[in-house]
Every structure is written in structure tokens, then in C-alpha cells.
Design an enzyme around this catalytic site. Structure first.
Site, PDB file in Angstrom:
ATOM      1  N   PHE A   1       2.919   7.057   0.823  1.00  0.00           N
ATOM      2  CA  PHE A   1       4.086   7.471   0.068  1.00  0.00           C
ATOM      3  C   PHE A   1       3.769   8.382  -1.107  1.00  0.00           C
ATOM      4  O   PHE A   1       4.601   9.141  -1.559  1.00  0.00           O
ATOM      5  CB  PHE A   1       4.800   6.240  -0.509  1.00  0.00           C
ATOM      6  N   SER A   2       2.571   8.278  -1.645  1.00  0.00           N
ATOM      7  CA  SER A   2       2.262   8.854  -2.950  1.00  0.00           C
ATOM      8  C   SER A   2       2.386  10.370  -2.984  1.00  0.00           C
ATOM      9  O   SER A   2       1.973  11.061  -2.052  1.00  0.00           O
ATOM     10  CB  SER A   2       0.840   8.457  -3.363  1.00  0.00           C
TER      11      SER A   2
ATOM     12  N   PRO B   1       0.822  -1.216   0.000  1.00  0.00           N
ATOM     13  CA  PRO B   1       0.000   0.000   0.000  1.00  0.00           C
ATOM     14  C   PRO B   1       0.849   1.256   0.000  1.00  0.00           C
ATOM     15  O   PRO B   1       1.804   1.386   0.761  1.00  0.00           O
ATOM     16  CB  PRO B   1      -0.801  -0.135   1.301  1.00  0.00           C
ATOM     17  N   CYS B   2       0.479   2.184  -0.885  1.00  0.00           N
ATOM     18  CA  CYS B   2       1.356   3.323  -1.143  1.00  0.00           C
ATOM     19  C   CYS B   2       0.726   4.658  -0.785  1.00  0.00           C
ATOM     20  O   CYS B   2       1.322   5.698  -1.047  1.00  0.00           O
ATOM     21  CB  CYS B   2       1.752   3.335  -2.618  1.00  0.00           C
ATOM     22  N   GLN B   3      -0.466   4.658  -0.172  1.00  0.00           N
ATOM     23  CA  GLN B   3      -1.118   5.948   0.071  1.00  0.00           C
ATOM     24  C   GLN B   3      -0.254   6.869   0.926  1.00  0.00           C
ATOM     25  O   GLN B   3      -0.264   8.080   0.776  1.00  0.00           O
ATOM     26  CB  GLN B   3      -2.478   5.738   0.755  1.00  0.00           C
TER      27      GLN B   3
END
Length: 311
Positions: free
Chosen positions: A74-75, A70-72
Site C-alpha cells: 500500500f505504501s 503489512p503495508c508494503q
């Protein structure tokens, strides 16, 4: 080779590995609609559960561990991202599984923004954590459009090769170029991707070919920008939630949003790949996915290891 997949979502990364000839033997996600989509298209080996609650004893041995964690947190699309965001810690579940299962290889995927979070210090920490498990680690930022996906989508791919193996992973060479340079075909355009799909308002039997009626207001902001039909689409996002707040790319005609099926085509999913859930949930699943065609290009590179060993 045998593949274990974490944070599998709707199955884009896994589908690419299957297309390359690998056998996904176990998968996991906690998003129920995405798990049902995965079961419908790929198989029942996916477990609906928070990976933090799963003992590695319940995970089969494998040759490769993969995960688009999950990248939320980091984005770059998340303007409130912070080094302390608890979602940034989920990559440690990859660490835990890799440490206990000791696969020959691992492959992790994330947004480009991961590489500069905390002025690059977070990414250095992540790479160091992987290396400390006993793997030679390398990474590269790939543009999905360079591999035939009708979308400019930049993602960082991190690959680890177990230190005792006498083999090096090579990132795939581009199969397409922006203007047809270097003797390669030009990037695939949105119009190419949507060719053959009927008007969703007409009678048709294509799965998921319905669209959000959320008003389209062309103003230059994300989700409200005209698309050039002769170029790849901009990055498909998963911003929002399954209650209707997802940001959807407009159709090139500028009159409506893309249908779920059209957006899936922009992500390079096959037209018969059927998603479950309401439209907002499906849009979210598609936006979160790794484009299968990009996944295929990185997955088939592992076949060279099998060829070198005569497997």
C-alpha cells in the site's frame, strides 16, 4: 480489556495498549527477529507463525483485535504498488479473525497511502468488508507528531465498534501542535528525543546503540537528507531488508547514520526496550513499528468504554 494482536512485529502497537492498561493475551508475527524482540520486552504469548496457517480455534477470546497489517503493498514509498499486489490481501486475515472471534472492538493501522490506492476504491472495499462483519467503522489520519512522537508520521487508524454496543469511539485530540499553537506544547524535536544519549562511538552500556557504517551522502534523497535538529524527524522507514539495504535517517550532526537506539527513540520506544538481531534487522523492526506513544493515545480511548460500563 483482553487484546489479541496480529502482525505484531517488534511490539510497538502492543506496548501502547499495555501502557494504556490493557492486557495483550495473544500475539502473532512471522518475522523471527521481531518475535524474539517482542518476547524479550513484552511476553511469551506471541506465536511465530504465518497467520494464514493459524486456526482461529487456537486464538483466545478477546475484547479487542488490533493489527498494523503489512503495508508494503500500500505504501506511497513503494513506487511499484498496485491494486493487485498480493500483500494487499493480508488485511483479510484481520477480517477472518474478527469474524470468528467477534470482539467488541477492532483497531487497524496502516500507511496514509492506503486511502488513495486505486483512486480510493481499495480503501472503500476494506471499510465495506469490516462493516459487513457487523461493526460501525470510522477512520482518521493521525500525525504521530501531534501526540508527542518526535517524528512526522502520518498513519490511518481504522476503528470498529460492534453494532450491538451503545458506545462510540472518539479519536484522541492532539496533545502537541506544530508551532505551539492552540495552547499546546510544540512538536517534540529530534534533539529532544536524542537528549541524554551518549556518542555511540564512546564506551556505553545502552542496548542497541550501534549504527550502520553505510556512507552518508547528503543529496536530498530519502536517507540522504539533513535533519533539522529543532524539528521532528521525517518518517522513519523500513525500506530495504535485513541484509543491509535498509534506508536509515542520518543523525542531525550530518556525520553518520542514527544508531538503532537513536532511531528507536525517534519512534518513541523506551531506552530500555531491547531489540534482537543484527543492525539491519533492528532498523527494519523499528521502521515497521507503530510508535508506542501514538499507540497509547489511541488505546486509552477504549478506557472510556470501561468507565461508562463501570468496569
Amino acid at each position: 480489556m483482553r487484546v489479541v494482536s496480529l502482525f505484531s512485529g517488534a511490539g510497538g502497537l502492543d506496548l501502547g495498549f499495555k501502557m494504556a492498561g490493557h492486557d495483550v493475551v495473544w500475539a502473532n508475527d512471522l518475522y523471527e527477529d521481531a518475535v524474539h524482540t517482542y518476547q524479550k520486552n513484552i511476553g511469551n504469548h506471541i506465536v511465530l507463525e504465518d497467520v494464514r496457517n493459524i486456526s482461529t480455534d487456537k486464538i483466545p477470546d478477546c475484547d479487542i483485535v488490533i493489527g498494523g497489517f503489512p503495508c508494503q503493498g500500500f505504501s506511497v514509498a513503494n513506487t511499484k504498488r498496485h491494486i493487485a499486489d498480493e500483500r494487499n490481501e493480508l488485511y483479510k486475515q484481520l477480517i477472518r479473525v474478527i469474524e470468528d472471534k467477534r470482539p467488541k472492538f477492532f483497531l487497524a493501522e496502516n500507511v496514509k497511502g492506503l486511502t488513495n490506492l486505486g483512486k480510493g476504491e481499495v480503501f472503500k472495499m476494506i471499510l465495506s468488508d469490516f462493516e459487513n462483519l457487523g461493526y460501525r467503522v470510522q477512520y482518521k489520519i493521525l500525525n504521530a507528531a501531534d501526540y508527542g512522537v518526535p517524528q512526522t508520521r502520518l498513519r490511518v487508524i481504522i476503528v470498529g465498534v460492534r453494532s450491538d454496543l451503545d458506545w462510540e469511539y472518539e479519536f484522541p485530540k492532539a496533545t502537541h501542535s506544530q508551532d505551539g499553537r492552540n495552547g499546546l506544547p510544540a512538536w517534540v524535536s529530534v534533539s529532544d528525543a536524542l537528549k541524554g544519549l551518549p556518542d555511540p562511538d564512546s564506551e556505553n552500556s545502552i542496548p542497541n546503540h550501534t549504527y550502520s557504517k553505510y556512507k552518508l551522502n547528503i543529496n536530498g534523497y530519502i536517507g540522504h537528507r539533513l535533519l533539522d535538529p529543532d524539528k521532528p524527524a521525517p518518517t522513519v522507514t523500513a525500506r530495504g531488508d535485513n541484509r543491509g539495504g535498509v534506508v536509515i535517517l542520518p543523525h542531525p550532526n550530518g556525520q553518520r547514520r542514527m544508531s538503532c537506539r537513536e532511531l528507536a527513540s525517534v519512534q518513541s520506544f523506551p531506552v530500555d526496550y531491547e531489540f534482537t538481531g543484527n543492525n539491519s534487522s533492528i532498523y527494519r523492526q523499528i521502521g515497521n513499528a507503530v510508535p508506542p506513544l501514538l499507540a497509547y493515545t489511541v488505546a486509552k480511548q477504549f478506557n472510556e468504554y470501561m468507565d461508562s460500563k463501570g468496569e
